[in-house]
Design an enzyme around this catalytic site. Structure first.
Site, PDB file in Angstrom:
ATOM      1  N   ALA A 242      -2.773   5.446  15.467  1.00  0.00           N
ATOM      2  CA  ALA A 242      -3.988   5.487  14.643  1.00  0.00           C
ATOM      3  C   ALA A 242      -3.939   4.403  13.561  1.00  0.00           C
ATOM      4  CB  ALA A 242      -4.145   6.867  14.005  1.00  0.00           C
ATOM      5  N   GLU A 264     -10.424  -2.318  27.501  1.00  0.00           N
ATOM      6  CA  GLU A 264     -10.403  -2.509  28.949  1.00  0.00           C
ATOM      7  C   GLU A 264      -9.807  -1.278  29.626  1.00  0.00           C
ATOM      8  OE1 GLU A 264      -8.032  -5.369  32.146  1.00  0.00           O
ATOM      9  OE2 GLU A 264      -8.222  -5.985  30.061  1.00  0.00           O
TER      10      GLU A 264
END
Length: 408
Positions: A242, A264
């Site tokens: 995070a 992606e």
């Protein structure tokens, strides 16, 4: 026949699970080399050893890949208690060493003493590139630990060789991993390091990294796309993912030419992490204020998320749903129903597409072909799948809300 079965059983004894046989370490101190508690193992090895993730021809196989914690200098050793060729003349063992050599760059050592001498040079290792962010994590064992996130590129002296060593971890922890062409200057690299003390000196240990490719968007923008992200197993579950994603997001938000930030083929875990980070960033925006959430997903939300945080419409919609759930009293039937319908409206998109496809099929398929497709799109099944999708989404959203509350 009995002889054949006996032979098969004996040969089966020479099969080794490569996920168990491979032992990885991030070594800070010489004593770590012989300390089994510091080792960790791959989640995947199919890209090197095939879909079965098995090496044939050895008993007691151990494949040691030990890395210096900072610059990732590598010790590579293969050990085993016996080899199939010692017992059976006509049977070939897998070339385990050759398979590993294909993915680890040159410059490794096979000598433990040489590797330990390399550890002494770790004091000279410093993080590459530009410092973006510093943060601390509390550890019950070690107290406050300090971490740094740096942005690097291939022009940094020594980085290319370091990255070649670092990316070998991808093969063991990302199912569809592939190595990238680091020579392409559109790649950005973001690295996480831990600062630690050894004999009164400050040293740096590699924690994880992210690669981002900058795509061109007509006429004068770029779209950074996250390609790979890995926090090394000894550091997982501590919040580094995070911290890294938020630091990267903030970096690109500061660049006027960035259109938005994408990923992606993101994994489920990455999507959950991204949801958490984007909600954390968006919750202070005026358009996402609690008193506006019940009015629905608005053009103001789309624009503000895009302009201020480079978040596209699809991701902003998920942020809105999470924040609205947090602001909704789900024990109130009317409010809960409103929320449920709002989320299902988005989830219903793929099913609506199926219905359009079915309408086209009615015009061009023979009856027997149409029946097979209609069974795949049964209305009752759609409703059941839609409800399950809704429940799964809400469960994920609740976890994000709980995590935000715990960090408040």
């Amino acid at each position: 026949m009995a002889d054949v079965n006996t032979m098969e059983k004996k040969l089966a004894e020479y099969k080794c699970d490569t996920n168990e046989a491979i032992s990885l370490k991030l070594v800070r101190f010489p004593e770590d080399v012989d300390d089994d508690s510091t080792a960790f193992h791959p989640e995947y090895s199919h890209q090197v050893f095939g879909d079965d993730e098995v090496a044939f021809g050895y008993k007691g196989l151990q494949i040691q890949l030990f890395y210096a914690a900072g610059n990732l200098s590598t010790l590579f050793k293969v050990k085993y208690t016996s080899k199939v060729t010692e017992t059976f003349d006509c049977v070939e063992a897998d070339d385990v060493e050759g398979k590993i050599r294909e993915i680890i760059p040159a410059g490794f050592t096979c000598n433990t003493d040489d590797f330990i001498s390399l550890l002494e040079k770790e004091a000279n290792f410093k993080p590459f590139g530009t410092l973006l962010h510093t943060y601390t994590v509390h550890s019950e064992e070690a107290g406050e630990l300090t971490y740094q996130i740096h942005k690097a590129d291939v022009t940094c002296p020594g980085f290319r060789e370091y990255h070649e060593r670092l990316q070998t971890f991808l093969m063991w922890f990302i199912e569809t991993a592939s190595f990238i062409d680091a020579d392409d200057d559109r790649w950005d690299f973001f690295l996480v390091f831990e600062k630690y003390n050894k004999d009164g000196e400050t040293l740096y240990a590699t924690v994880g990294y992210m690669t981002v490719y900058n795509y061109y968007v007509y006429p004068d923008k770029t779209r950074p796309r996250v390609s790979q992200m890995l926090i090394l197993p000894p550091f997982q579950g501590e919040g580094h993912g995070a911290q890294l994603l938020e630091a990267v997001h903030r970096f690109y938000c500061s660049l006027p030419k960035v259109q938005d930030i994408t990923a992606e083929d993101p994994s489920e875990n990455y999507v959950k992490l991204r949801d958490y980070v984007l909600v954390k960033l968006c919750q202070g925006l005026p358009s996402f204020a609690a008193d506006k959430l019940h009015l629905g997903f608005s053009a103001d939300m789309i624009k503000e998320a895009q302009d201020k945080l480079k978040i596209n419409k699809k991701h902003a919609r998920r942020v809105y749903e999470i924040l609205r759930l947090r602001a909704t009293d789900m024990s109130d039937e009317d409010k809960a129903r409103e929320y449920r319908l709002e989320v299902k409206k988005r989830l219903f998109g793929p099913y609506r597409k199926n219905q359009r496809e079915l309408a086209k099929m009615r015009k061009c398929l023979r009856p027997e072909e149409l029946v097979s497709h209609m069974s795949q799109m049964d209305t009752q099944t759609q409703h059941e799948e839609l409800e399950k999708s809704y429940q799964d989404v809400v469960e994920d959203y609740r976890r994000i809300i709980e995590r935000l509350a715990s960090q408040a």
